[in-house]
Design a protein around this motif. Structure first.
Motif, PDB file in Angstrom:
ATOM      1  N   ILE A   1       0.859  -1.191   0.000  1.00 10.81           N
ATOM      2  CA  ILE A   1       0.000   0.000   0.000  1.00 10.81           C
ATOM      3  C   ILE A   1       0.891   1.236   0.000  1.00 10.81           C
ATOM      4  CG2 ILE A   1      -1.861   1.244   1.174  1.00 10.81           C
ATOM      5  CD1 ILE A   1      -2.587  -1.346   2.604  1.00 10.81           C
ATOM      6  N   ILE A   2       0.554   2.205  -0.837  1.00 12.13           N
ATOM      7  CA  ILE A   2       1.281   3.471  -0.889  1.00 12.13           C
ATOM      8  C   ILE A   2       0.304   4.621  -0.692  1.00 12.13           C
ATOM      9  CG2 ILE A   2       3.151   2.589  -2.324  1.00 12.13           C
ATOM     10  CD1 ILE A   2       1.739   3.757  -4.758  1.00 12.13           C
ATOM     11  N   LYS A   3       0.806   5.755  -0.222  1.00 11.90           N
ATOM     12  CA  LYS A   3      -0.073   6.892   0.056  1.00 11.90           C
ATOM     13  C   LYS A   3      -0.508   7.613  -1.209  1.00 11.90           C
ATOM     14  CE  LYS A   3       1.690   7.735   4.724  1.00 11.90           C
ATOM     15  NZ  LYS A   3       2.302   8.724   5.662  1.00 11.90           N
ATOM     16  N   GLN A   4       0.340   7.629  -2.212  1.00 10.50           N
ATOM     17  CA  GLN A   4      -0.007   8.278  -3.475  1.00 10.50           C
ATOM     18  C   GLN A   4       0.797   7.663  -4.615  1.00 10.50           C
ATOM     19  OE1 GLN A   4       0.908  12.368  -2.711  1.00 10.50           O
ATOM     20  NE2 GLN A   4       3.107  12.041  -2.555  1.00 10.50           N
ATOM     21  N   LEU A   5       0.337   7.912  -5.812  1.00 11.93           N
ATOM     22  CA  LEU A   5       1.035   7.362  -6.969  1.00 11.93           C
ATOM     23  C   LEU A   5       2.480   7.880  -7.020  1.00 11.93           C
ATOM     24  CD1 LEU A   5      -1.712   7.686  -9.750  1.00 11.93           C
ATOM     25  CD2 LEU A   5      -0.814   5.551  -8.795  1.00 11.93           C
TER      26      LEU A   5
ATOM     27  N   GLY B   1      10.403  12.019 -12.707  1.00 13.51           N
ATOM     28  CA  GLY B   1      10.782  13.314 -13.254  1.00 13.51           C
ATOM     29  C   GLY B   1       9.925  14.430 -12.702  1.00 13.51           C
ATOM     30  N   GLY B   2       9.490  14.266 -11.462  1.00 15.06           N
ATOM     31  CA  GLY B   2       8.683  15.300 -10.818  1.00 15.06           C
ATOM     32  C   GLY B   2       7.213  15.247 -11.182  1.00 15.06           C
ATOM     33  N   LYS B   3       6.810  14.295 -12.019  1.00 15.15           N
ATOM     34  CA  LYS B   3       5.416  14.182 -12.431  1.00 15.15           C
ATOM     35  C   LYS B   3       4.863  12.807 -12.076  1.00 15.15           C
ATOM     36  CE  LYS B   3       5.792  17.388 -16.340  1.00 15.15           C
ATOM     37  NZ  LYS B   3       5.584  17.551 -17.815  1.00 15.15           N
ATOM     38  N   VAL B   4       3.573  12.757 -11.796  1.00 13.40           N
ATOM     39  CA  VAL B   4       2.922  11.486 -11.506  1.00 13.40           C
ATOM     40  C   VAL B   4       3.053  10.579 -12.719  1.00 13.40           C
ATOM     41  CG1 VAL B   4       0.730  10.367 -10.924  1.00 13.40           C
ATOM     42  CG2 VAL B   4       1.292  12.590  -9.936  1.00 13.40           C
ATOM     43  N   ILE B   5       3.276   9.314 -12.474  1.00 11.94           N
ATOM     44  CA  ILE B   5       3.618   8.371 -13.551  1.00 11.94           C
ATOM     45  C   ILE B   5       2.517   8.192 -14.600  1.00 11.94           C
ATOM     46  CG2 ILE B   5       5.238   7.067 -12.146  1.00 11.94           C
ATOM     47  CD1 ILE B   5       3.012   4.990 -11.719  1.00 11.94           C
ATOM     48  N   GLY B   6       1.295   8.554 -14.277  1.00 14.77           N
ATOM     49  CA  GLY B   6       0.232   8.396 -15.268  1.00 14.77           C
ATOM     50  C   GLY B   6      -1.110   8.844 -14.746  1.00 14.77           C
ATOM     51  N   THR B   7      -2.079   8.817 -15.633  1.00 13.82           N
ATOM     52  CA  THR B   7      -3.445   9.186 -15.283  1.00 13.82           C
ATOM     53  C   THR B   7      -4.284   7.919 -15.122  1.00 13.82           C
ATOM     54  OG1 THR B   7      -3.251  11.221 -16.564  1.00 13.82           O
ATOM     55  CG2 THR B   7      -5.483  10.481 -16.006  1.00 13.82           C
TER      56      THR B   7
ATOM     57  N   PRO C   1      -7.526  -7.014 -17.401  1.00 14.89           N
ATOM     58  CA  PRO C   1      -7.081  -6.626 -18.748  1.00 14.89           C
ATOM     59  C   PRO C   1      -6.849  -5.122 -18.892  1.00 14.89           C
ATOM     60  CG  PRO C   1      -8.895  -8.205 -18.891  1.00 14.89           C
ATOM     61  CD  PRO C   1      -8.793  -7.794 -17.458  1.00 14.89           C
ATOM     62  N   VAL C   2      -7.718  -4.340 -18.255  1.00 13.28           N
ATOM     63  CA  VAL C   2      -7.554  -2.880 -18.301  1.00 13.28           C
ATOM     64  C   VAL C   2      -6.314  -2.468 -17.526  1.00 13.28           C
ATOM     65  CG1 VAL C   2      -8.637  -0.666 -17.785  1.00 13.28           C
ATOM     66  CG2 VAL C   2     -10.058  -2.615 -18.482  1.00 13.28           C
ATOM     67  N   LEU C   3      -6.114  -3.096 -16.375  1.00 13.00           N
ATOM     68  CA  LEU C   3      -4.956  -2.791 -15.541  1.00 13.00           C
ATOM     69  C   LEU C   3      -3.649  -3.116 -16.259  1.00 13.00           C
ATOM     70  CD1 LEU C   3      -4.251  -1.762 -12.700  1.00 13.00           C
ATOM     71  CD2 LEU C   3      -4.322  -4.132 -11.904  1.00 13.00           C
ATOM     72  N   LEU C   4      -3.629  -4.223 -16.977  1.00 11.64           N
ATOM     73  CA  LEU C   4      -2.420  -4.597 -17.723  1.00 11.64           C
ATOM     74  C   LEU C   4      -2.119  -3.603 -18.837  1.00 11.64           C
ATOM     75  CD1 LEU C   4      -2.954  -8.466 -18.005  1.00 11.64           C
ATOM     76  CD2 LEU C   4      -1.338  -7.240 -16.521  1.00 11.64           C
ATOM     77  N   LYS C   5      -3.159  -3.011 -19.392  1.00  9.44           N
ATOM     78  CA  LYS C   5      -2.984  -2.059 -20.503  1.00  9.44           C
ATOM     79  C   LYS C   5      -2.731  -0.641 -20.007  1.00  9.44           C
ATOM     80  CE  LYS C   5      -5.317  -0.438 -24.698  1.00  9.44           C
ATOM     81  NZ  LYS C   5      -6.534  -0.543 -25.561  1.00  9.44           N
ATOM     82  N   LYS C   6      -3.494  -0.196 -18.994  1.00  5.54           N
ATOM     83  CA  LYS C   6      -3.414   1.196 -18.538  1.00  5.54           C
ATOM     84  C   LYS C   6      -2.473   1.376 -17.341  1.00  5.54           C
ATOM     85  CE  LYS C   6      -6.652   2.654 -21.419  1.00  5.54           C
ATOM     86  NZ  LYS C   6      -6.397   3.658 -22.479  1.00  5.54           N
ATOM     87  N   HIS C   7      -2.227   0.307 -16.611  1.00  9.21           N
ATOM     88  CA  HIS C   7      -1.330   0.286 -15.445  1.00  9.21           C
ATOM     89  C   HIS C   7      -1.914   0.953 -14.198  1.00  9.21           C
ATOM     90  CE1 HIS C   7       1.637  -1.370 -18.097  1.00  9.21           C
ATOM     91  NE2 HIS C   7       1.628  -0.291 -18.880  1.00  9.21           N
ATOM     92  N   ILE C   8      -2.801   1.910 -14.372  1.00 11.25           N
ATOM     93  CA  ILE C   8      -3.428   2.580 -13.222  1.00 11.25           C
ATOM     94  C   ILE C   8      -4.941   2.576 -13.441  1.00 11.25           C
ATOM     95  CG2 ILE C   8      -3.519   4.641 -11.787  1.00 11.25           C
ATOM     96  CD1 ILE C   8      -0.885   5.540 -13.103  1.00 11.25           C
ATOM     97  N   VAL C   9      -5.668   1.965 -12.528  1.00 14.81           N
ATOM     98  CA  VAL C   9      -7.128   1.903 -12.622  1.00 14.81           C
ATOM     99  C   VAL C   9      -7.739   2.436 -11.340  1.00 14.81           C
ATOM    100  CG1 VAL C   9      -9.144   0.370 -12.724  1.00 14.81           C
ATOM    101  CG2 VAL C   9      -7.204  -0.009 -14.261  1.00 14.81           C
ATOM    102  N   GLN C  10      -8.741   3.290 -11.508  1.00 12.42           N
ATOM    103  CA  GLN C  10      -9.499   3.773 -10.344  1.00 12.42           C
ATOM    104  C   GLN C  10     -10.922   3.221 -10.430  1.00 12.42           C
ATOM    105  OE1 GLN C  10     -10.501   8.011  -9.936  1.00 12.42           O
ATOM    106  NE2 GLN C  10     -10.082   7.820  -7.748  1.00 12.42           N
TER     107      GLN C  10
END
Length: 585
Positions: free
Chosen positions: A191-195, A199-205, A226-235
């Protein structure tokens, strides 16, 4: 010569003037009224208990006398049905279960349950947006951990609902101890507190999506993975009750580790809650915590009617219009089927019948009770030692929490959890979460009204003696008192009945005769019926249930305004929540 009176030897007769028959009847009626008036002045009152409305005492919100017919029934049966003014009956296991010592909570992972480091995959981040009030969000947080485990993903600390009806801007760390949450589950899930940033920017949307209710592990693997494997970040949004009730044992135990061990309130909340418990314990050796659930929104959504006439129909009907998808209700049918909260008076009568005496101290966790103090008066009369967080603590003490509904709800949660007996007025989110927690930590006494059986009893109580009423209440409540094995393993909502996390201490427990809750017929919105145990599974998105509302855990008792119609209308129109937001479980 004096005048001599002549004697007549005939019989003297009284001459009675003619009197009309109608006049004679009027005189007789008047005499009868005088006699009745004298008797009424000299006779003691029929109903000697202050919880029963008196014919000369106006009570516009009376929940006992609902019609002229019922008024007559109460007067006729008043001499028969009298609530004792003394203490409770000497029931040995009233405050706790004799069988509780044979059971304990057990949620340790098995040796086959792999460690987080071994199963967590890189570049898989799961974010969760919870929905609803505190206890509804608690279910979402618990299930989010398990969902991340199923997906072998890293979980970002869940985002709490800040925009819905409750308008609480608190984040996770302001309600729960976030560092403890992360560290205590480190062997199970990362578990992490935030993404993370690059390079100073969040790794993705994050890619936003929603899963169906009761989504099984296979559902997550086919829909989300399948979405997670493609997009890497799912909310996942509106995340409450989005995980199947039935999972393999190790995943169920993980649910218990999250809910009963990892989710701790922050120190300020926990300390204030414990202070309230200490103040209740200073007043009495034992105390009851009651989650009353008699708020206007509850009654409006349930479609129930409590005899308040046109005023009640108008006020609750206006609130009910918020939910355009609601079908027309049959108030009498809803009450007969046990779908309505008991009135405060009915809750009080149930508790007195079970054996709790007038001297018992009660902590009431509730919001704005419909009808205000007049509605609460019968309950206060039955239990004068009546408390809430507002009466136990000063405004200064509550100030850090008062503006935040979830923090105020957390205080009620702590006190209810710490009570000797917890009473829920039917089965909402807070009741489910506390019932499961109290089972896990030693089967502390938890009472839920058998509303279907009790309804007919309350309606006919004046035709029986108090002793008969008491006997029937105790019979009907078997299986609803929080005893071990009341609900068959796997039945009901897991958060309420965490059977996979309850272990027996000895072989003696296997000999316990369970009081299984009776099966009842449940009808869904489409009219289909099925037979199931009284702890029903949750409805679908389209079949929202009033018991899932998280209302009323923060507002002071009796705070419903009794001002103008315009003031009341402002409450209704101030925020019209989306049906799915408000009733999302």
């Amino acid at each position: 010569m004096g005048f001599q009176r002549r004697r007549h030897h005939h019989v003297h007769r009284w001459v009675i003037p003619a009197v009309p028959a109608t006049y004679a009847l009027s005189v007789a009626a008047l005499l009868l009224l005088v006699v009745v008036a004298c008797q009424s002045l000299l006779a003691p009152p029929l109903l000697d208990h202050p919880s029963f409305p008196h014919p000369h005492r106006p009570n516009h919100h009376s929940l006992l006398l609902k019609s002229p017919v019922e008024l007559q029934r109460n007067v006729v049966g008043a001499d028969t049905f009298r609530v004792p003014s003394g203490g409770g009956s000497p029931v040995s296991d009233l405050w706790d279960s004799k069988q509780a010592k044979y059971f304990h909570g057990c949620s340790n992972a098995s040796s086959e349950f792999a460690k987080a480091k071994a199963i967590t995959q890189p570049n898989r981040y799961l974010m969760i947006a919870t929905s609803g009030g505190l206890n509804q969000q608690r279910t979402g947080i618990t299930d989010a951990v398990v969902a991340a485990r199923i997906l072998n993903a890293t979980l970002v600390v869940p985002k709490l609902d800040e925009k819905s009806f409750w308008k609480d801007a608190s984040d996770f760390a302001e309600i729960f101890d976030v560092d403890w949450f992360i560290s205590s589950l480190s062997k199970d899930i990362k578990i992490i507190k935030q993404l993370p940033k690059k390079g100073g920017k969040v790794i993705g949307t994050p890619y936003t999506m929603r899963v169906p209710r009761k989504c099984a592990p296979k559902c997550y693997e086919t829909r989300v993975l399948p979405v997670l494997l493609k997009k890497h970040i799912v909310q996942l949004t509106k995340f409450d009750y989005r995980l199947s009730n039935k999972l393999e044992t190790d995943l169920q135990k993980l649910r218990c580790r999250v809910n009963y061990h990892a989710l701790r309130f922050t120190d300020p909340i926990q300390e204030m809650g414990e202070r309230l418990i200490q103040r209740m314990m200073a007043k009495s050796k034992h105390f009851i915590a009651l989650h009353l659930r008699f708020e206007p929104d509850m009654l409006a959504f349930s479609g129930c009617y409590y005899g308040g006439g046109e005023k009640e129909r108008t006020e609750l009907g206006a609130i009910r219009k918020r939910w355009k998808t609601l079908h027309t209700s049959n108030p009498d049918k809803e009450r007969r089927h046990g779908k309505c909260p008991l009135t405060p008076e009915e809750v009080g009568l149930m508790l007195r019948a079970l054996g709790f005496g007038k001297e018992v101290h009660i902590y009431v966790a509730s919001g704005e009770v419909y009808g205000g103090e007049e509605t609460l008066a019968p309950l206060r009369a039955l239990f004068p030692n009546f408390h809430s967080k507002e009466t136990l603590a000063s405004k200064e003490e509550l100030a850090p929490f008062a503006a935040f509904s979830s923090r105020m709800a957390a205080l009620d949660f702590i006190v209810c959890d710490g009570s000797d007996v917890f009473v829920t007025n039917n089965n909402g989110n807070m009741a489910r979460m506390l019932a499961g927690r109290r089972r896990y930590f030693g089967h502390k006494r938890t009472i839920r009204p058998n509303a279907k059986k009790l309804y007919s009893l309350f309606m006919n109580r004046t035709s029986m003696t108090w002793e008969t009423f008491t006997s029937k209440v105790r019979t009907y409540q078997k299986g609803f008192m929080g005893e071990p094995k009341e609900v068959r393993p796997g039945r009901g909502e897991f958060h309420e009945n965490p059977s996979s996390c309850i272990c027996e201490n000895s072989k003696e427990a296997s000999g316990i005769t369970p009081h299984i809750q009776p099966k009842v017929e449940i009808r869904n919105v489409k009219g289909n019926s099925s037979s199931r145990e009284s702890t029903e599974t949750l409805p679908s998105d389209e079949e929202s249930d009033w018991r899932d509302l998280d209302y009323g855990e923060n507002t002071p008792l009796g705070s419903l305004p009794n001002g103008t119609d315009q003031e009341y209308d402002l409450i209704i129109r101030s925020e019209v929540p989306d049906l799915e937001e408000l009733l999302s479980d």
